[in-house]
Design a protein around this motif. Structure first.
Motif, PDB file in Angstrom:
ATOM      1  N   VAL A   9       0.871  -1.176   0.000  1.00  0.00           N
ATOM      2  CA  VAL A   9       0.000   0.000   0.000  1.00  0.00           C
ATOM      3  C   VAL A   9       0.908   1.226   0.000  1.00  0.00           C
ATOM      4  N   GLU A  10       1.179   1.763  -1.170  1.00  0.00           N
ATOM      5  CA  GLU A  10       2.144   2.848  -1.343  1.00  0.00           C
ATOM      6  C   GLU A  10       1.753   3.673  -2.565  1.00  0.00           C
ATOM      7  N   ASP A  11       1.618   4.995  -2.389  1.00  0.00           N
ATOM      8  CA  ASP A  11       1.185   5.841  -3.498  1.00  0.00           C
ATOM      9  C   ASP A  11       2.337   6.398  -4.320  1.00  0.00           C
ATOM     10  N   ASP A  12       3.553   6.331  -3.826  1.00  0.00           N
ATOM     11  CA  ASP A  12       4.714   6.868  -4.535  1.00  0.00           C
ATOM     12  C   ASP A  12       5.292   5.786  -5.456  1.00  0.00           C
ATOM     13  N   ASP A  13       5.195   6.012  -6.778  1.00  0.00           N
ATOM     14  CA  ASP A  13       5.676   5.017  -7.732  1.00  0.00           C
ATOM     15  C   ASP A  13       7.169   4.751  -7.583  1.00  0.00           C
ATOM     16  N   ALA A  14       7.950   5.788  -7.239  1.00  0.00           N
ATOM     17  CA  ALA A  14       9.394   5.616  -7.113  1.00  0.00           C
ATOM     18  C   ALA A  14       9.765   4.698  -5.957  1.00  0.00           C
ATOM     19  N   ILE A  15       8.879   4.591  -4.982  1.00  0.00           N
ATOM     20  CA  ILE A  15       9.109   3.696  -3.843  1.00  0.00           C
ATOM     21  C   ILE A  15       8.478   2.334  -4.102  1.00  0.00           C
ATOM     22  N   ALA A  16       7.279   2.334  -4.677  1.00  0.00           N
ATOM     23  CA  ALA A  16       6.556   1.086  -4.884  1.00  0.00           C
ATOM     24  C   ALA A  16       7.242   0.165  -5.887  1.00  0.00           C
ATOM     25  N   ALA A  17       7.818   0.743  -6.956  1.00  0.00           N
ATOM     26  CA  ALA A  17       8.394  -0.081  -8.022  1.00  0.00           C
ATOM     27  C   ALA A  17       9.510  -0.997  -7.516  1.00  0.00           C
ATOM     28  N   PRO A  18      10.528  -0.493  -6.811  1.00  0.00           N
ATOM     29  CA  PRO A  18      11.568  -1.409  -6.324  1.00  0.00           C
ATOM     30  C   PRO A  18      11.064  -2.389  -5.271  1.00  0.00           C
ATOM     31  N   GLN A  28       8.806  -9.777  -5.489  1.00  0.00           N
ATOM     32  CA  GLN A  28       8.567 -10.756  -6.554  1.00  0.00           C
ATOM     33  C   GLN A  28       9.778 -11.672  -6.733  1.00  0.00           C
ATOM     34  N   ARG A  29      10.998 -11.116  -6.604  1.00  0.00           N
ATOM     35  CA  ARG A  29      12.206 -11.945  -6.707  1.00  0.00           C
ATOM     36  C   ARG A  29      12.273 -12.982  -5.591  1.00  0.00           C
ATOM     37  N   GLU A  30      11.633 -12.669  -4.464  1.00  0.00           N
ATOM     38  CA  GLU A  30      11.601 -13.621  -3.354  1.00  0.00           C
ATOM     39  C   GLU A  30      10.584 -14.741  -3.580  1.00  0.00           C
ATOM     40  N   GLY A  31       9.812 -14.632  -4.646  1.00  0.00           N
ATOM     41  CA  GLY A  31       8.841 -15.669  -4.975  1.00  0.00           C
ATOM     42  C   GLY A  31       7.457 -15.446  -4.422  1.00  0.00           C
ATOM     43  N   TYR A  32       7.201 -14.255  -3.853  1.00  0.00           N
ATOM     44  CA  TYR A  32       5.883 -13.979  -3.317  1.00  0.00           C
ATOM     45  C   TYR A  32       4.948 -13.469  -4.402  1.00  0.00           C
ATOM     46  N   GLU A  33       3.688 -13.777  -4.256  1.00  0.00           N
ATOM     47  CA  GLU A  33       2.655 -13.150  -5.072  1.00  0.00           C
ATOM     48  C   GLU A  33       2.388 -11.775  -4.473  1.00  0.00           C
ATOM     49  N   VAL A  34       2.364 -10.737  -5.289  1.00  0.00           N
ATOM     50  CA  VAL A  34       2.267  -9.387  -4.742  1.00  0.00           C
ATOM     51  C   VAL A  34       1.293  -8.538  -5.542  1.00  0.00           C
ATOM     52  N   GLU A  35       0.560  -7.696  -4.821  1.00  0.00           N
ATOM     53  CA  GLU A  35      -0.356  -6.726  -5.430  1.00  0.00           C
ATOM     54  C   GLU A  35      -0.063  -5.372  -4.811  1.00  0.00           C
ATOM     55  N   ARG A  36      -0.185  -4.322  -5.623  1.00  0.00           N
ATOM     56  CA  ARG A  36       0.063  -2.976  -5.119  1.00  0.00           C
ATOM     57  C   ARG A  36      -1.165  -2.108  -5.325  1.00  0.00           C
ATOM     58  N   VAL A  37      -1.537  -1.350  -4.309  1.00  0.00           N
ATOM     59  CA  VAL A  37      -2.580  -0.331  -4.418  1.00  0.00           C
ATOM     60  C   VAL A  37      -1.983   0.974  -3.915  1.00  0.00           C
ATOM     61  N   ALA A  88      -7.006  -0.642  -0.426  1.00  0.00           N
ATOM     62  CA  ALA A  88      -6.312  -1.626   0.403  1.00  0.00           C
ATOM     63  C   ALA A  88      -7.290  -2.344   1.323  1.00  0.00           C
ATOM     64  N   ILE A  89      -8.187  -1.597   1.939  1.00  0.00           N
ATOM     65  CA  ILE A  89      -9.197  -2.201   2.814  1.00  0.00           C
ATOM     66  C   ILE A  89     -10.056  -3.180   2.028  1.00  0.00           C
ATOM     67  N   LEU A 138       2.364  -4.436   3.516  1.00  0.00           N
ATOM     68  CA  LEU A 138       3.392  -3.409   3.684  1.00  0.00           C
ATOM     69  C   LEU A 138       2.701  -2.095   3.400  1.00  0.00           C
ATOM     70  N   ILE A 139       2.571  -1.234   4.399  1.00  0.00           N
ATOM     71  CA  ILE A 139       1.704  -0.072   4.259  1.00  0.00           C
ATOM     72  C   ILE A 139       2.399   1.223   4.646  1.00  0.00           C
ATOM     73  N   ASP A 140       2.269   2.215   3.762  1.00  0.00           N
ATOM     74  CA  ASP A 140       2.767   3.554   4.030  1.00  0.00           C
ATOM     75  C   ASP A 140       1.711   4.310   4.834  1.00  0.00           C
ATOM     76  N   LEU A 141       2.148   5.251   5.645  1.00  0.00           N
ATOM     77  CA  LEU A 141       1.181   6.011   6.446  1.00  0.00           C
ATOM     78  C   LEU A 141       0.610   7.211   5.697  1.00  0.00           C
ATOM     79  N   GLY A 142       1.425   7.846   4.849  1.00  0.00           N
ATOM     80  CA  GLY A 142       0.965   9.065   4.178  1.00  0.00           C
ATOM     81  C   GLY A 142       0.258   8.784   2.878  1.00  0.00           C
ATOM     82  N   LEU A 143      -0.943   8.231   2.946  1.00  0.00           N
ATOM     83  CA  LEU A 143      -1.716   7.898   1.746  1.00  0.00           C
ATOM     84  C   LEU A 143      -2.598   9.070   1.339  1.00  0.00           C
TER      85      LEU A 143
END
Length: 273
Positions: free
Chosen positions: A8-17, A23-32, A38-39, A51-56
């Motif tokens: 749960v992250e609105d900043d693309d520069a943070i969410a992308a990495p 994903q490299r760890e083998g987890y299934e992942v979704e981003r909002v 997210a709820i 994994l959640i950012d506070l400043g949404l």
């Protein structure tokens, strides 16, 4: 079965990495990118860890955390935020987070904490031995800076014994706790008061299971921190106090016939009420 993470992250520069790393760890992942989506995703089910950012943009991440916990979500929650004051950490843990990582942080540290939370959530049962009773397995917009990453049904009771007929045999998956109406199933990682399951987070269950294994004895703060948060935990021990506080409230709300006492300066004790 694959492990599913929600970022749960609105900043693309943070969410992308973050996405690439998990994903490299083998987890299934979704981003909002906002709180309400997210709820909705968590409510639909199947999320093992957030994994959640506070400043949404639409709501504070603390409100997201509070809402999903109130809705019964028992998976892991790791807060990622530029707010690194002690008060912010304590509030985050109080509303249901399991861990708190201040930006900037390294991907290796984040992934280690994710693995630790998931490991505890799927940890096999601990077998305890007793003498008389058999044991059962039973809006602060941050600037992204980097180190590695931008700142970025319980087992049903066995049928009654033939003699005497009025005394039921204990469940093989239950704990060895003597209080019949309260039981901890370590194999299934579930706790019950009569036929009502308690909605516990991974950390809350780990603390309860450890205290229940030593029912009536004092378990030191150091033991709980080492067993539940790992020996290399360098955060505030207020994390433990916040978790115990939530656990105590849930036991009281569920009318559990036990009490969780604080032994000042030493630790905690779980005993029959």
């Amino acid at each position: 079965m694959s492990v599913r993470l929600l970022i749960v992250e609105d900043d693309d520069a943070i969410a992308a990495p973050l996405l690439r790393a998990v994903q490299r760890e083998g987890y299934e992942v979704e981003r909002v990118a906002a709180g309400q989506p997210a709820i909705d995703v968590v409510t639909a089910g199947g999320v093992d860890l957030m994994l959640i950012d506070l400043g949404l943009p639409d709501m504070d991440g603390l409100d997201v955390c509070r809402t999903v916990r109130a809705g019964g979500y028992a998976g892991g929650i790791v807060i990622l935020t530029a707010r690194d004051g002690e008060l912010d950490r304590v509030v985050g843990l109080d509303v249901g987070a399991d861990d708190y990582l201040a930006k900037p942080f390294s991907l290796s540290e984040l992934l280690a904490r994710v693995r630790a939370l998931l490991r505890r959530a799927h940890r096999p049962a601990v077998v305890a031995e007793t003498v008389e009773t058999p044991a059962y397995t039973g809006p602060d917009r941050r600037r992204a800076t980097l180190s590695d990453v931008p700142s970025a049904a319980p087992a049903a009771p066995a049928p009654p014994a033939a003699a005497p007929a009025e005394v039921p045999a204990p469940s093989a998956a239950s704990s060895s706790a003597p209080t019949a109406s309260f039981r901890v199933d370590r194999a299934a990682r579930r706790a019950w008061v009569a036929d009502q399951e308690l909605p516990l987070t991974a950390k809350e269950f780990d603390v309860l299971a450890l205290l229940d294994e030593q029912r009536g004895a004092v378990v030191t703060r150091e033991t709980l921190m080492a067993e539940v948060w790992d020996e290399n935990w360098f955060g505030s021990t207020k994390t433990l106090d916040a978790t115990v506080g939530r656990l105590r409230q849930k036991l009281q709300d569920g009318l559990a016939p036990i009490k969780l006492d604080t032994v000042r300066g030493v630790g905690f004790r779980l005993e029959d009420a």
